[in-house]
Design an enzyme around this catalytic site. Structure first.
Site, PDB file in Angstrom:
ATOM      1  N   THR A   6      -0.856   0.680 -10.439  1.00  0.00           N
ATOM      2  CA  THR A   6      -2.108   0.329  -9.985  1.00  0.00           C
ATOM      3  C   THR A   6      -2.814   0.947  -8.539  1.00  0.00           C
ATOM      4  O   THR A   6      -3.955   1.006  -8.844  1.00  0.00           O
ATOM      5  CB  THR A   6      -2.369  -1.030  -9.378  1.00  0.00           C
ATOM      6  OG1 THR A   6      -2.940  -1.941  -9.098  1.00  0.00           O
ATOM      7  CG2 THR A   6      -1.702  -1.208  -7.914  1.00  0.00           C
ATOM      8  N   GLU A  30     -11.769   0.589 -10.113  1.00  0.00           N
ATOM      9  CA  GLU A  30     -11.476   0.290 -11.198  1.00  0.00           C
ATOM     10  C   GLU A  30     -12.229  -0.304 -12.881  1.00  0.00           C
ATOM     11  O   GLU A  30     -12.389   0.028 -13.793  1.00  0.00           O
ATOM     12  CB  GLU A  30     -11.722  -1.482 -10.978  1.00  0.00           C
ATOM     13  CG  GLU A  30     -10.906  -1.707  -9.957  1.00  0.00           C
ATOM     14  CD  GLU A  30     -10.573  -1.235  -8.153  1.00  0.00           C
ATOM     15  OE1 GLU A  30     -11.999  -1.149  -7.685  1.00  0.00           O
ATOM     16  OE2 GLU A  30      -9.777  -1.336  -7.312  1.00  0.00           O
ATOM     17  N   ASP A  60      -5.194  -9.933  -7.843  1.00  0.00           N
ATOM     18  CA  ASP A  60      -5.651  -8.903  -8.991  1.00  0.00           C
ATOM     19  C   ASP A  60      -3.981  -8.618  -9.561  1.00  0.00           C
ATOM     20  O   ASP A  60      -4.119  -8.891 -11.204  1.00  0.00           O
ATOM     21  CB  ASP A  60      -6.727  -7.865  -8.649  1.00  0.00           C
ATOM     22  CG  ASP A  60      -6.375  -7.482  -7.342  1.00  0.00           C
ATOM     23  OD1 ASP A  60      -5.376  -7.334  -6.809  1.00  0.00           O
ATOM     24  OD2 ASP A  60      -6.730  -6.426  -6.735  1.00  0.00           O
ATOM     25  N   GLU A  96       0.702  -1.089   0.358  1.00  0.00           N
ATOM     26  CA  GLU A  96      -0.556  -0.060   0.331  1.00  0.00           C
ATOM     27  C   GLU A  96       0.635   1.119  -0.157  1.00  0.00           C
ATOM     28  O   GLU A  96       0.560   1.902  -0.627  1.00  0.00           O
ATOM     29  CB  GLU A  96      -1.037   0.190   1.159  1.00  0.00           C
ATOM     30  CG  GLU A  96      -2.278  -0.677   1.342  1.00  0.00           C
ATOM     31  CD  GLU A  96      -2.868  -0.892   0.200  1.00  0.00           C
ATOM     32  OE1 GLU A  96      -3.394   0.047  -0.785  1.00  0.00           O
ATOM     33  OE2 GLU A  96      -3.419  -1.824   0.006  1.00  0.00           O
ATOM     34  N   ARG A 100       0.643   4.118  -3.109  1.00  0.00           N
ATOM     35  CA  ARG A 100      -0.124   5.077  -3.566  1.00  0.00           C
ATOM     36  C   ARG A 100       1.621   6.142  -2.758  1.00  0.00           C
ATOM     37  O   ARG A 100       1.677   6.997  -3.506  1.00  0.00           O
ATOM     38  CB  ARG A 100      -0.634   4.890  -1.841  1.00  0.00           C
ATOM     39  CG  ARG A 100      -1.794   4.302  -1.807  1.00  0.00           C
ATOM     40  CD  ARG A 100      -2.796   4.234  -0.627  1.00  0.00           C
ATOM     41  NE  ARG A 100      -3.450   2.840  -0.489  1.00  0.00           N
ATOM     42  CZ  ARG A 100      -4.793   2.548  -0.386  1.00  0.00           C
ATOM     43  NH1 ARG A 100      -5.306   3.773   0.004  1.00  0.00           N
ATOM     44  NH2 ARG A 100      -5.353   1.944  -0.705  1.00  0.00           N
TER      45      ARG A 100
HETATM   46  C1  DMJ Z   1      -6.503   0.740  -4.946  1.00  0.00           C
HETATM   47  O1  DMJ Z   1      -5.682   0.816  -3.986  1.00  0.00           O
HETATM   48  C2  DMJ Z   1      -5.124   0.008  -5.911  1.00  0.00           C
HETATM   49  O2  DMJ Z   1      -6.548  -0.530  -7.431  1.00  0.00           O
HETATM   50  C3  DMJ Z   1      -4.916  -1.319  -5.207  1.00  0.00           C
HETATM   51  O3  DMJ Z   1      -4.874  -1.994  -6.786  1.00  0.00           O
HETATM   52  C4  DMJ Z   1      -6.391  -2.121  -5.707  1.00  0.00           C
HETATM   53  N1  DMJ Z   1      -6.890  -1.433  -4.321  1.00  0.00           N
HETATM   54  C5  DMJ Z   1      -7.608  -0.297  -4.473  1.00  0.00           C
HETATM   55  C6  DMJ Z   1      -8.578   0.455  -5.375  1.00  0.00           C
HETATM   56  O4  DMJ Z   1      -9.353  -0.226  -5.159  1.00  0.00           O
END
Ligand code: DMJ
Length: 590
Positions: A577, A488, A353, A220, A224
């Site tokens: 992501t 998403e 994912d 995370e 981020r």
């Molecule tokens: C985000 O932190 C990122 O997109 C991650 O890949 C999946 N979860 C959240 C959003 O849903």
């Protein structure tokens, strides 16, 4: 009493039409429909009642009016007066309908309005008809307003903290590192919100310190914080962000000090120690394989190879591991043994994912030279098609389910809706055209996960019906009815729109934004995740605005509505992501 389930009337309408979905409706009709949907039930009933009344009056006065407009002079005064009298008597009668009848008419109008709602997934429209789409200016302005509103809430009640709690006008801490502020930096830059950006930058310069005795999650904080700082550095050229990126990057490295070289999930960035969660020595597969774009970029910028070496080792290990099924990976990996655990369960949702997403994106980031990533990605997509793709009943929506020890489950997390975008990105980069076909089919499904809910917002998890004779395609369990403002679906809409220019994707994004505004906007500032997307009267706020709403959801919506395809050109940037754009390396760098 709650209003009737939207699924009920959707099912009725679909039953009448009896076909599969085709959402390419004439935009003008959709625009009217959209406006119609914004009205309250009472307003709709009153409008329909008035229309029915006017229609009746129109019929009654038809001969008089036609005579008047066609200029016929043949009627003598007496006949005209008689007709006019008949008409006004009828109008008077209509206006003096006893109350019971009025209620009946209102009820009929109400039923009519319900059946009209189902027309939102009308099967008769062709995509070519959707030429205009929502006006760019409206949508972009609307979208910027949404960001400003979200930001204002954060600024007023949570400044410098991780997440806004908009209902209680307070904040929550996860790592205590200003997560929302950092996640939102490049969004503000992309949107041209200079004042807001400068304020946030001043906080990064003066207040942000990673020298803190705090445990952070490796994945995370990488996607981020490290991702957000690196992308902001690239967009602005401001070395402040690179220095901060180096600082957090080096503080995360202790996570890789394991016997297997598979990193621990948690790092104390102040003490330089790392550990797995308290209850297990496993890490999540998606987490250890979705930090590569960021660490590779950090190595390229610093010329310090330790970051890239550490994450490449993880990819090489996972590449060779037993326990995959046609390129699909299990959800857990042990930090001692380096082996997959909890084997036999395969999903494209939580915990797996972004493994698939980062296979493709590392290949793109490196200039399409690292063929191992491409091979693993292609094999995995074949594995998805072979083992996880199914169609719903009654309407044949394509979805990606889960497999548990050979048993298929028609369950899909909203998280899986990253896949249409990733597939489309692959097809844009020369991968097989059938990837794009699957992307389009799945995009429709992800949209229907919003469209078929009473609030027009998707739940966190859905279950699809596959049995012949099912009444509806989508079921939602009580525990899965929440919406966390996740990105998403709008992320995939952005990719699909960029690559196909089909305006229906913009239209769908516009609808989703309207529903975020309708059901999750908090008047004093910010947006809140909600508990129940099936109750438009009380979606039940959870009192939390996740940082990814500003970092991802609102950014992808903004880019979806932008006509400037050079604003984060997808041949020059690859999004991590968490929607932070990182540069595709110049050809010599890979
Ligand atoms: C985000 O932190 C990122 O997109 C991650 O890949 C999946 N979860 C959240 C959003 O849903």
């Amino acid at each position: 009493m709650h209003p009737p389930s939207r699924q009920d009337y959707v099912a009725i309408t679909l039953g009448q039409r009896g076909g599969s979905y085709n959402n390419g409706k004439q935009w003008r009709r959709q625009s009217c429909w959209r406006k119609w949907k914004q009205l309250s039930r009472l307003q709709r009933s009153l409008i329909l009642f008035t229309l029915v009344l006017l229609l009746i009056c129109g019929f009654a006065s038809y001969p008089t009016l036609t005579d008047h407009f066609t200029g016929k002079k043949t009627l003598d005064f007496k006949r005209k007066r008689e007709r006019s009298h008949q008409a006004s008597t009828f109008i008077l009668y209509c206006l003096t309908i006893p109350m019971k009848k009025a209620v009946f008419v209102l009820f009929a109008a109400h039923i009519l309005s319900l059946s009209w709602r189902g027309a939102v997934i009308d099967t008769e429209q062709g995509t070519e008809g959707a030429k205009d789409g929502p006006a760019k200016d409206d949508t972009a302005a609307n979208q910027e307003d949404s960001f400003r509103h979200a930001w204002q809430g954060y600024k007023d009640f949570a400044w410098g903290h991780d997440e806004l709690r908009p209902i209680s006008k307070s904040y929550s801490e996860w790592f205590g590192l200003g997560l929302t502020l950092i996640d939102a930096l490049d969004t503000m830059w992309i949107m041209g919100l200079k004042t807001e950006f400068e304020e946030a930058k001043a906080w990064v310069a003066t207040e942000l310190s990673f020298n803190k005795n705090v445990d952070v999650n490796l994945f995370e904080s990488t996607i981020r914080i490290l991702g957000g700082l690196l992308s902001t550095y690239h967009l602005t050229g401001d070395s402040l962000f690179l220095e901060k990126a180096k600082d957090i990057g080096s503080r995360l490295m202790p996570a890789f000090k394991t016997s297997s070289k598979i990193p621990y999930s948690d790092v104390n960035i102040g003490k330089g120690t790392a550990h797995p969660p308290r209850w297990t020595s496993d890490s999540t597969v998606a987490e250890v394989t979705s930090i590569q774009l960021e660490f590779r970029e950090l190595s390229r910028l610093t010329q310090d190879q330790q970051y890239e070496v550490a994450v490449a080792e993880v990819m090489n290990k996972v590449h060779k591991l037993d326990g995959k099924l046609d390129g699909l990976v299990p959800m857990f990996i042990n930090t001692n043994s380096g082996q997959f655990t909890h084997q036999g369960i395969f999903t494209l949702g939580a915990r797996a994912d972004s493994y698939y997403e980062y296979l493709l994106k590392q290949w793109i980031q490196g200039g399409k030279k690292e063929t191992q990533f491409l091979e693993d990605y292609l094999q995995a997509i074949e594995g998805v098609k072979k083992n996880l793709v199914q169609k719903t009943s009654p309407n044949g929506l394509t979805f990606v389910g889960e497999l548990s020890h050979g048993q298929f489950s028609p369950k899909m997390d909203h998280l899986v809706c990253f896949l249409p975008g990733t597939l489309a990105l692959g097809a844009h980069n020369g991968l097989p055209e059938d990837h794009m076909d699957l992307a389009k089919q799945m995009m429709e499904t992800c949209y229907q996960m919003y469209n078929q809910m009473e609030t027009g917002l998707s739940p966190e998890i859905v279950h699809f019906n596959m049995h012949q004779g099912s009444v509806r395609d989508i079921e939602v369990k009580l525990a899965d009815r929440h919406n966390l403002l996740r990105p998403e679906t709008v992320e995939s809409l952005f990719y699909l729109y960029r690559f196909t220019k089909d305006r229906k994707y913009r239209q769908w994004g516009w609808e989703i934004l309207q529903n975020f505004n309708k059901y999750t906007k908090v008047s004093s500032g910010g947006y809140t995740s909600v508990n129940n997307v099936r109750d438009p009267d009380y979606p039940s706020p959870r009192d939390k605005m996740e940082s990814f709403f500003l970092g991802e959801t609102l950014k992808y919506l903004y880019l979806l509505f932008s006509d400037d395809f050079n604003l984060i050109n997808l041949d020059q940037y690859v999004f991590n992501t968490e929607a932070h754009p990182l540069p595709i390396w110049p050809s010599s760098a890979a």
